[in-house]
Write a protein that holds these residues in place. Structure first.
Motif, PDB file in Angstrom:
ATOM      1  N   ASP A 108      23.952  63.011  21.262  1.00 53.85           N
ATOM      2  CA  ASP A 108      23.238  63.383  22.475  1.00 53.85           C
ATOM      3  C   ASP A 108      24.078  63.134  23.721  1.00 53.85           C
ATOM      4  OD1 ASP A 108      20.601  64.049  21.239  1.00 53.85           O
ATOM      5  OD2 ASP A 108      20.734  61.956  20.608  1.00 53.85           O
ATOM      6  N   PHE A 109      24.894  62.095  23.674  1.00 55.18           N
ATOM      7  CA  PHE A 109      25.749  61.723  24.796  1.00 55.18           C
ATOM      8  C   PHE A 109      27.076  61.214  24.262  1.00 55.18           C
ATOM      9  CE2 PHE A 109      21.411  60.968  26.334  1.00 55.18           C
ATOM     10  CZ  PHE A 109      21.421  61.687  27.525  1.00 55.18           C
ATOM     11  N   TYR A 110      28.034  61.116  25.170  1.00 56.18           N
ATOM     12  CA  TYR A 110      29.351  60.613  24.836  1.00 56.18           C
ATOM     13  C   TYR A 110      29.722  59.558  25.869  1.00 56.18           C
ATOM     14  CZ  TYR A 110      34.300  60.372  24.004  1.00 56.18           C
ATOM     15  OH  TYR A 110      35.542  59.905  23.730  1.00 56.18           O
ATOM     16  N   LEU A 111      30.248  58.427  25.415  1.00 50.83           N
ATOM     17  CA  LEU A 111      30.653  57.332  26.289  1.00 50.83           C
ATOM     18  C   LEU A 111      32.066  56.925  25.919  1.00 50.83           C
ATOM     19  CD1 LEU A 111      29.591  55.441  28.531  1.00 50.83           C
ATOM     20  CD2 LEU A 111      28.776  53.931  26.722  1.00 50.83           C
ATOM     21  N   GLU A 112      32.946  56.985  26.890  1.00 52.80           N
ATOM     22  CA  GLU A 112      34.350  56.673  26.652  1.00 52.80           C
ATOM     23  C   GLU A 112      34.629  55.194  26.919  1.00 52.80           C
ATOM     24  OE1 GLU A 112      38.617  58.307  28.372  1.00 52.80           O
ATOM     25  OE2 GLU A 112      36.852  59.601  28.487  1.00 52.80           O
ATOM     26  N   LYS A 113      35.507  54.607  26.080  1.00 54.29           N
ATOM     27  CA  LYS A 113      35.978  53.246  26.313  1.00 54.29           C
ATOM     28  C   LYS A 113      37.220  53.333  27.196  1.00 54.29           C
ATOM     29  CE  LYS A 113      34.740  51.619  21.672  1.00 54.29           C
ATOM     30  NZ  LYS A 113      35.314  51.118  20.409  1.00 54.29           N
ATOM     31  N   PRO A 114      37.439  52.407  28.102  1.00 55.35           N
ATOM     32  CA  PRO A 114      36.548  51.298  28.438  1.00 55.35           C
ATOM     33  C   PRO A 114      35.264  51.818  29.093  1.00 55.35           C
ATOM     34  CG  PRO A 114      38.379  51.360  29.983  1.00 55.35           C
ATOM     35  CD  PRO A 114      38.642  52.412  28.951  1.00 55.35           C
ATOM     36  N   LEU A 115      34.209  51.067  28.900  1.00 56.67           N
ATOM     37  CA  LEU A 115      32.895  51.503  29.350  1.00 56.67           C
ATOM     38  C   LEU A 115      32.813  51.564  30.868  1.00 56.67           C
ATOM     39  CD1 LEU A 115      30.697  49.384  26.920  1.00 56.67           C
ATOM     40  CD2 LEU A 115      31.468  51.740  26.643  1.00 56.67           C
ATOM     41  N   ASP A 116      32.198  52.614  31.353  1.00 52.28           N
ATOM     42  CA  ASP A 116      31.937  52.793  32.772  1.00 52.28           C
ATOM     43  C   ASP A 116      30.458  52.506  32.996  1.00 52.28           C
ATOM     44  OD1 ASP A 116      30.769  54.900  34.862  1.00 52.28           O
ATOM     45  OD2 ASP A 116      32.837  54.398  35.463  1.00 52.28           O
ATOM     46  N   ILE A 117      30.155  51.492  33.806  1.00 52.29           N
ATOM     47  CA  ILE A 117      28.762  51.068  33.968  1.00 52.29           C
ATOM     48  C   ILE A 117      27.905  52.164  34.610  1.00 52.29           C
ATOM     49  CG2 ILE A 117      29.008  49.882  36.188  1.00 52.29           C
ATOM     50  CD1 ILE A 117      27.210  47.644  34.742  1.00 52.29           C
ATOM     51  N   GLY A 118      28.481  52.965  35.480  1.00 51.38           N
ATOM     52  CA  GLY A 118      27.735  54.070  36.080  1.00 51.38           C
ATOM     53  C   GLY A 118      27.337  55.104  35.040  1.00 51.38           C
ATOM     54  N   ARG A 119      28.273  55.461  34.172  1.00 52.63           N
ATOM     55  CA  ARG A 119      27.991  56.430  33.100  1.00 52.63           C
ATOM     56  C   ARG A 119      26.963  55.848  32.127  1.00 52.63           C
ATOM     57  NH1 ARG A 119      26.999  61.154  31.023  1.00 52.63           N
ATOM     58  NH2 ARG A 119      27.849  61.494  28.959  1.00 52.63           N
ATOM     59  N   LEU A 120      27.120  54.565  31.811  1.00 52.05           N
ATOM     60  CA  LEU A 120      26.182  53.901  30.911  1.00 52.05           C
ATOM     61  C   LEU A 120      24.777  53.919  31.498  1.00 52.05           C
ATOM     62  CD1 LEU A 120      25.667  52.263  28.351  1.00 52.05           C
ATOM     63  CD2 LEU A 120      26.422  50.230  29.577  1.00 52.05           C
ATOM     64  N   ASP A 121      24.647  53.605  32.782  1.00 53.48           N
ATOM     65  CA  ASP A 121      23.342  53.618  33.424  1.00 53.48           C
ATOM     66  C   ASP A 121      22.755  55.028  33.428  1.00 53.48           C
ATOM     67  OD1 ASP A 121      21.218  52.219  34.807  1.00 53.48           O
ATOM     68  OD2 ASP A 121      21.881  53.256  36.622  1.00 53.48           O
ATOM     69  N   HIS A 122      23.583  56.040  33.663  1.00 52.69           N
ATOM     70  CA  HIS A 122      23.143  57.436  33.626  1.00 52.69           C
ATOM     71  C   HIS A 122      22.546  57.770  32.247  1.00 52.69           C
ATOM     72  CE1 HIS A 122      23.095  61.780  34.101  1.00 52.69           C
ATOM     73  NE2 HIS A 122      23.748  61.865  32.961  1.00 52.69           N
ATOM     74  N   ILE A 123      23.228  57.373  31.191  1.00 57.19           N
ATOM     75  CA  ILE A 123      22.745  57.635  29.830  1.00 57.19           C
ATOM     76  C   ILE A 123      21.404  56.930  29.603  1.00 57.19           C
ATOM     77  CG2 ILE A 123      23.202  57.159  27.378  1.00 57.19           C
ATOM     78  CD1 ILE A 123      26.206  57.709  28.080  1.00 57.19           C
ATOM     79  N   LEU A 124      21.293  55.695  30.048  1.00 55.25           N
ATOM     80  CA  LEU A 124      20.045  54.958  29.879  1.00 55.25           C
ATOM     81  C   LEU A 124      18.894  55.627  30.640  1.00 55.25           C
ATOM     82  CD1 LEU A 124      21.378  51.308  30.201  1.00 55.25           C
ATOM     83  CD2 LEU A 124      20.663  52.466  28.101  1.00 55.25           C
ATOM     84  N   GLN A 125      19.173  56.099  31.835  1.00 51.70           N
ATOM     85  CA  GLN A 125      18.141  56.768  32.623  1.00 51.70           C
ATOM     86  C   GLN A 125      17.718  58.094  31.987  1.00 51.70           C
ATOM     87  OE1 GLN A 125      16.583  55.372  35.175  1.00 51.70           O
ATOM     88  NE2 GLN A 125      17.916  53.587  35.141  1.00 51.70           N
ATOM     89  N   ALA A 126      18.658  58.778  31.344  1.00 50.69           N
ATOM     90  CA  ALA A 126      18.388  60.092  30.750  1.00 50.69           C
ATOM     91  C   ALA A 126      17.733  59.987  29.370  1.00 50.69           C
ATOM     92  CB  ALA A 126      19.686  60.892  30.638  1.00 50.69           C
ATOM     93  N   SER A 127      17.670  58.806  28.813  1.00 49.65           N
ATOM     94  CA  SER A 127      17.146  58.643  27.442  1.00 49.65           C
ATOM     95  C   SER A 127      15.717  58.125  27.452  1.00 49.65           C
ATOM     96  CB  SER A 127      18.015  57.663  26.661  1.00 49.65           C
ATOM     97  OG  SER A 127      19.294  58.221  26.487  1.00 49.65           O
TER      98      SER A 127
END
Length: 122
Positions: free
Chosen positions: A103-122
């Protein structure tokens, strides 16, 4: 995010990375836990309902893609979490079948903004 913490699972074979990921997710209001193998991920998903499963693509016992496809085939629709591919490779370098399975893709090292975006969209 809702007032109730999202329950998330991290499937990551590198313990230090998994523990850091748990801390990040907890700071963002999630209830997070991790497992370090495909076998442990199968058992965890069978026992618990997760809103999101963060899946390392390279596990010691199975590929993340194979495991996600297996879980998608075995879980009932109402228990289906969102699956997030987690990889050190750029998204453009990930095979098309990997991108399609998640459903989503998250690249390492983790970006907290992208991570928060994924959490908000889920």
């Amino acid at each position: 995010m809702s007032e109730q913490a999202k329950k998330v699972l991290i499937v990551e074979d590198y313990q230090a990375a998994a523990e850091t990921f748990v801390e990040l997710l907890e700071m963002l209001g999630c209830e997070a836990e991790y497992v370090m193998s495909g076998a442990d991920a199968r058992a965890a998903v069978a026992e618990q309902d997760y809103a999101i499963v963060f899946m390392d693509l390279n596990l010691p016992d199975i590929s993340g893609l194979a495991l996600v496809n297996e879980l998608r085939d075995s879980l009932a629709a109402e228990r289906m979490p969102r699956f997030v591919a987690v990889s050190g490779f750029a998204q453009a370098d990930i095979a098309t079948e990997n991108r399609a399975a998640f459903d989503f893709y998250l690249e390492k090292p983790l970006d907290i903004g992208r991570l928060d975006h994924i959490l908000q969209a889920s």
